[in-house]
Write a protein that holds these residues in place. Structure first.
Motif, PDB file in Angstrom:
ATOM      1  N   GLY A 205       0.857  -1.064  -0.093  1.00 32.11           N
ATOM      2  CA  GLY A 205       0.012   0.282  -0.145  1.00 32.11           C
ATOM      3  C   GLY A 205       0.829   1.244   0.016  1.00 32.11           C
ATOM      4  N   LYS A 254      -0.676  -6.432  -7.506  1.00 27.40           N
ATOM      5  CA  LYS A 254      -1.730  -5.235  -7.312  1.00 27.40           C
ATOM      6  C   LYS A 254      -2.893  -5.787  -6.929  1.00 27.40           C
ATOM      7  CE  LYS A 254      -4.814  -2.457 -10.180  1.00 27.40           C
ATOM      8  NZ  LYS A 254      -5.980  -2.538 -11.171  1.00 27.40           N
ATOM      9  N   PHE A 259       0.140  -1.588  -4.426  1.00 30.55           N
ATOM     10  CA  PHE A 259       0.349  -0.306  -4.927  1.00 30.55           C
ATOM     11  C   PHE A 259      -0.537   0.756  -4.330  1.00 30.55           C
ATOM     12  CE2 PHE A 259       1.835  -3.134  -8.612  1.00 30.55           C
ATOM     13  CZ  PHE A 259       2.998  -2.764  -8.476  1.00 30.55           C
ATOM     14  N   ARG A 260       0.178   1.891  -4.006  1.00 29.02           N
ATOM     15  CA  ARG A 260      -0.832   3.055  -3.578  1.00 29.02           C
ATOM     16  C   ARG A 260      -1.725   3.694  -4.605  1.00 29.02           C
ATOM     17  NH1 ARG A 260      -4.244   4.409   0.065  1.00 29.02           N
ATOM     18  NH2 ARG A 260      -4.127   6.619   0.824  1.00 29.02           N
ATOM     19  N   ALA A 261      -0.627   3.918  -5.766  1.00 29.23           N
ATOM     20  CA  ALA A 261      -1.271   4.510  -7.002  1.00 29.23           C
ATOM     21  C   ALA A 261      -0.401   4.195  -8.009  1.00 29.23           C
ATOM     22  CB  ALA A 261      -1.345   6.162  -6.687  1.00 29.23           C
ATOM     23  N   ILE A 427      -4.250  -2.708 -15.675  1.00 30.41           N
ATOM     24  CA  ILE A 427      -5.001  -1.720 -14.948  1.00 30.41           C
ATOM     25  C   ILE A 427      -6.352  -2.142 -14.611  1.00 30.41           C
ATOM     26  CG2 ILE A 427      -5.924   0.786 -15.450  1.00 30.41           C
ATOM     27  CD1 ILE A 427      -2.950   0.813 -15.298  1.00 30.41           C
ATOM     28  N   ALA A 429      -7.261  -5.206 -13.612  1.00 29.64           N
ATOM     29  CA  ALA A 429      -7.341  -6.382 -12.714  1.00 29.64           C
ATOM     30  C   ALA A 429      -7.622  -5.853 -11.421  1.00 29.64           C
ATOM     31  CB  ALA A 429      -5.858  -6.901 -12.576  1.00 29.64           C
TER      32      ALA A 429
ATOM     33  N   LYS B  77     -14.458  -6.820 -17.730  1.00 27.19           N
ATOM     34  CA  LYS B  77     -14.246  -6.169 -16.125  1.00 27.19           C
ATOM     35  C   LYS B  77     -14.241  -4.726 -16.240  1.00 27.19           C
ATOM     36  CE  LYS B  77     -10.696  -9.427 -14.690  1.00 27.19           C
ATOM     37  NZ  LYS B  77      -9.370  -9.905 -14.788  1.00 27.19           N
ATOM     38  N   ARG B 142      -3.315   9.741   3.244  1.00 26.43           N
ATOM     39  CA  ARG B 142      -2.918   8.939   4.534  1.00 26.43           C
ATOM     40  C   ARG B 142      -2.734   9.971   5.852  1.00 26.43           C
ATOM     41  NH1 ARG B 142       1.245   5.706   2.489  1.00 26.43           N
ATOM     42  NH2 ARG B 142      -0.136   3.961   2.406  1.00 26.43           N
ATOM     43  N   GLU B 161      -6.703   3.823   5.264  1.00 28.73           N
ATOM     44  CA  GLU B 161      -6.055   4.015   3.905  1.00 28.73           C
ATOM     45  C   GLU B 161      -6.921   4.009   2.805  1.00 28.73           C
ATOM     46  OE1 GLU B 161      -2.671   2.996   3.148  1.00 28.73           O
ATOM     47  OE2 GLU B 161      -2.125   3.078   4.872  1.00 28.73           O
ATOM     48  N   TYR B 165      -7.429   7.087  -3.205  1.00 27.05           N
ATOM     49  CA  TYR B 165      -7.032   6.057  -4.404  1.00 27.05           C
ATOM     50  C   TYR B 165      -7.772   4.810  -4.172  1.00 27.05           C
ATOM     51  CZ  TYR B 165      -3.269   9.571  -4.630  1.00 27.05           C
ATOM     52  OH  TYR B 165      -2.537  10.737  -4.748  1.00 27.05           O
ATOM     53  N   GLY B 246      -8.533   7.465  -8.193  1.00 24.32           N
ATOM     54  CA  GLY B 246      -8.313   6.154  -7.944  1.00 24.32           C
ATOM     55  C   GLY B 246      -6.971   5.701  -8.088  1.00 24.32           C
ATOM     56  N   GLY B 247      -5.958   6.854  -7.821  1.00 19.48           N
ATOM     57  CA  GLY B 247      -4.596   6.495  -8.406  1.00 19.48           C
ATOM     58  C   GLY B 247      -4.321   5.472  -9.659  1.00 19.48           C
ATOM     59  N   GLU B 248      -5.078   5.886 -10.742  1.00 25.09           N
ATOM     60  CA  GLU B 248      -4.928   5.335 -11.861  1.00 25.09           C
ATOM     61  C   GLU B 248      -4.842   3.618 -11.573  1.00 25.09           C
ATOM     62  OE1 GLU B 248      -1.785   6.539 -14.633  1.00 25.09           O
ATOM     63  OE2 GLU B 248      -1.981   8.742 -13.579  1.00 25.09           O
ATOM     64  N   GLN B 249      -5.489   3.107 -10.710  1.00 22.03           N
ATOM     65  CA  GLN B 249      -5.657   1.677 -10.485  1.00 22.03           C
ATOM     66  C   GLN B 249      -6.931   1.056 -10.782  1.00 22.03           C
ATOM     67  OE1 GLN B 249      -3.120  -0.316  -7.717  1.00 22.03           O
ATOM     68  NE2 GLN B 249      -3.237   1.043  -6.274  1.00 22.03           N
ATOM     69  N   ILE B 250      -7.815   2.093 -11.059  1.00 25.09           N
ATOM     70  CA  ILE B 250      -9.306   1.412 -11.464  1.00 25.09           C
ATOM     71  C   ILE B 250      -9.522   1.648 -12.925  1.00 25.09           C
ATOM     72  CG2 ILE B 250     -11.810   1.752 -10.991  1.00 25.09           C
ATOM     73  CD1 ILE B 250     -10.811   2.927  -8.146  1.00 25.09           C
ATOM     74  N   ALA B 251     -10.047   0.543 -13.450  1.00 22.20           N
ATOM     75  CA  ALA B 251     -10.162   0.582 -14.986  1.00 22.20           C
ATOM     76  C   ALA B 251     -11.562   1.474 -15.299  1.00 22.20           C
ATOM     77  CB  ALA B 251     -10.380  -0.860 -15.619  1.00 22.20           C
TER      78      ALA B 251
END
Lengths: 429, 297
Positions: A205, A254, A259-261, A427, A429, B77, B142, B161, B165, B246-251
């Motif tokens: 994280g 992931k 990963f935080r971001a 991305i 996933a 997805k 955080r 947390e 993001y 989303g910290g570029e982590q979410i599609a």
């Protein structure tokens, strides 16, 4: 033509018009051949497309003072620079781009190589570019799109990269560096020596990776090798199974919440690190400097497996006129003549011609930035801000230590299309 | 067809009056859209588009969608994730937007106060949506204000947390950004409700709840539908909010297009745009089934 010059914004002012008109009238009076006089009064304007790494007001002002050339900066992200060259080659005159983009740009026919014979300092350009060696002859890593692989073309209009040096240079190098992970030593509180630490669950994280697929996957490959999972024949040109495996490792991390971001932009990486959202992440050298200048400890950590390097340089748009090309050569020659090189070196980048840059730096600056010696005096950035107190040593040490430990170069893979699809999968996933 | 016959009955003046907007629409919407559809069937390589017909972009976009079942492929997805946010954001903005509009329309008595408060709602739009979004970051991070408060008050031991993001922060930003798109059309519908209808309902002995469900909500249908279309289409196509919050982590469907464009792969980007358009139109068609906007207006 006319449009291009009026586009110049600052280009055609009333005073310049009057001056030109005066020159015309005067020349007409004394000579029946007025062209040269008009010529000398003409504003030298170049539209400079690049990623802002080496586009600064200071440089623009100094060029103007030294050569009379007005540089109009067009700033875009790496992706957008490539897009612009491919789709609007007439929207710029001089291009500053990375070597790894050449595999996309050269076949498009939208850029022209530069003639080595017209570059005064060409023979003094560091052999990293021409031979893939340090000045002392040590051979450095060449996985990925190492500059020497794409430095020369077979002819002035060729689209084939030459394996041996020729007169036709795809890009005259300007700036390059060796990238590694940035860390927050105050929050990690122990030594970090390997790329594998990026995926260490200890930093769950609190890690981040670069979300530019072609570069992010190289960082991931450094991690995979460091974990001892696999040894790539060429990290910069993976096969489909290798891409699957690498993205698989990232996806697993992931899903586990490592990963935080992800970040894409210089400022995002600075904010993530400065706010403590992340403690370890892919990073660029000036971003580390930016975090430090906020008074927050941040180290551009040298790692055992080596650096991922990148380099960029100048070439011309196919739309330039012979006269503009002359200005471009004048500008590029100015760029290599030392002032700009010293400016870049003071930011923590490296300049292409070391000898001229050295002549433009104080000996204590050179010793700190290039020789890895403790700073004799306080080290200031080109803007005058205090970067390091006396006694500090540069992360990673000397030029030879840093560039000598390059493991791979930013690259565009043959399987780029497949890789981008897999990255989207990661991305999602 | 019906519309065409109507127009015919007005003759040439009708066509002339419709022409300027039709031309603008054709030049700046229909034509570019046609190009996007054409390009989506082109081939491409590293640096250029090749104008030969191929379904490659579509085939590769749906790669694994049948073979990987019951696991979802990237495309499914991505759309499940996007649709999930669409639904959450739609539901929240609907409830909040309706409440705000109800307050403005029925509790605030003077027209001046109504208009003033309505304009106050627009103040956040004086800055760009990126700035409105980014301003959440120092709050939710955080070491942000909320966490400092929670840790300081000993509500939690360690910083929370999931505030930033995370799906939470994405949904929060969307609701913050887009609730007004619900408020405006619903408020507009409510203002058109004939107050005598409500008095009649009251006289007939309806409770407040009955008045709401039997009079106000049915008469607000067009506003609810229009607001829903705004919110759904914006969330479906968004990628900046997903990235920043989303910290570029979410599609998201928009993100896929952006990544493809970034890699100079225009045909697959176009194909994904066509797919996104199809999905969005499907949702709007369903909405239209529930509320016939044209009839209600």
């Amino acid at each position: 033509m006319t449009k291009r010059h009026t586009n110049a914004g600052a280009g055609v002012t009333r005073r310049n018009l009057l001056k030109a008109a005066g020159a015309l009238a005067g020349a007409g009076a004394v000579s029946s051949f007025p062209a040269p006089a008009v010529w000398s009064a003409e504003e030298k304007v170049l539209r400079y497309l690049g990623t802002a790494v080496n586009q600064s007001d200071d440089i623009t002002k100094k060029v103007k003072a030294d050569t009379g050339i007005t540089i109009q900066n067009i700033v875009a992200t790496t992706d957008d620079v490539t897009k612009r060259v491919a789709t609007q080659p007439n929207s710029f005159d001089i291009l500053d781009t990375e070597y790894f983009s050449l595999k996309k740009l050269v076949p498009s026919g939208n850029i022209l190589p530069m003639d080595a014979k017209k570059i005064k300092e060409f023979d003094n350009i560091t052999p990293i570019f021409t031979k893939g060696q340090l000045p002392d002859g040590k051979v450095i890593g060449d996985q990925g799109t190492a500059p020497k692989k794409v430095m020369f073309l077979e002819g002035p209009h060729s689209k084939t990269f030459s394996k041996t040096p020729t007169e036709w240079v795809t890009l005259i190098p300007t700036v390059y560096n060796a990238d590694t992970l940035g860390i927050r030593p105050d929050l990690i509180k122990r030594p970090i020596e390997h790329w594998a630490e990026l995926l260490n669950p200890e930093f769950k994280g609190k890690a981040a990776i670069l979300n530019i697929p072609s570069i992010g996957i190289m960082d991931a490959a450094m991690v995979v090798e460091s974990l001892g999972k696999y040894k790539y024949p060429d990290k910069g040109n993976m096969t489909k199974p290798e891409i699957d495996m690498t993205v698989g490792v990232l996806t697993e991390a992931k899903k586990a919440g490592q990963f935080r971001a992800f970040w894409k932009d210089f400022n995002e990486s600075v904010n993530l690190m400065a706010s403590g959202e992340t403690v370890i992440q892919s990073m660029w050298s000036p971003a580390v400097t930016a975090v430090r200048s906020k008074g927050i400890p941040c180290v551009f950590q040298p790692l055992k497996e080596g650096y991922r390097s990148w380099a960029s340089g100048f070439c011309m748009s196919k739309g330039t006129t012979p006269k503009q090309q002359e200005w471009i050569y004048e500008f590029v020659n100015w760029y290599l003549s030392g002032w700009a090189g010293a400016y870049l070196n003071r930011q923590g980048y490296y300049s292409a011609v070391l000898s001229t840059a050295k002549a433009n730096m104080e000996p204590y600056e050179w010793a700190y930035w290039m020789e890895g010696k403790p700073a004799e005096k306080d080290i200031h950035g080109p803007d005058g801000s205090l970067l390091e107190k006396a006694g500090a040593v540069r992360d990673g040490g000397s030029y030879d230590d840093r560039m000598g430990n390059v493991a791979c170069w930013n690259a565009v893979m043959d399987e780029n299309d497949y890789m981008v699809r897999k990255w989207n999968e990661f991305i999602a996933a | 067809m019906a519309a065409g016959r109507d127009l015919d009955s007005y003759g040439a003046p009708g066509w002339l009056q419709a022409a300027p907007f039709a031309l603008v629409f054709a030049a700046f919407f229909v034509l570019p859209l046609v190009f996007v559809v054409i390009v989506s069937f082109w081939d491409y390589n590293d640096y250029q588009m090749l104008p030969t017909f191929t379904t490659r972009s579509y085939v590769e976009s749906f790669d694994g969608c049948l073979t990987d079942l019951p696991n979802l492929c990237t495309m499914f997805k991505t759309y499940v994730s996007t649709a999930k946010f669409c639904f959450i954001v739609w539901a929240l903005t609907l409830v909040i937007g309706f409440t705000v509009a109800y307050f403005l329309a029925f509790y605030v008595r003077s027209a001046t106060a109504q208009m003033t408060l309505f304009l106050v709602c627009t103040i956040p739009f004086w800055t760009s949506n990126v700035i409105r979004m980014i301003s959440w970051i120092p709050l939710l991070g955080r070491n942000g204000l909320v966490n400092q408060l929670l840790v300081g008050a000993h509500v939690v031991d360690a910083p929370v947390e999931w505030l930033l993001y995370s799906p939470f922060s994405v949904a929060l930003a969307f609701v913050h950004l887009f609730t007004f798109f619900m408020v405006a059309p619903i408020f507009n519908s409510m203002m058109r409700i004939d107050r005598r209808l409500m008095e009649a309902a009251y006289d007939a002995g309806a409770s407040g709840w009955q008045m709401l469900t039997n009079v106000i909500i049915p008469l607000c249908k067009p506003g609810l539908a229009i607001g829903s279309i705004f919110v759904v289409t914006i969330v479906m196509g968004d990628f900046i909010t997903f990235d920043e919050m989303g910290g570029e982590q979410i599609a998201s469907a928009g993100k896929v297009i952006e990544t493809r464009l970034g890699a100079l792969q225009f045909p697959p980007a176009a194909a994904n745009a066509v797919i996104l358009l199809g999905a969005t139109m499907l949702i709007i068609a369903v909405l239209n089934r529930i509320v016939d906007i044209r009839k209600e207006l």
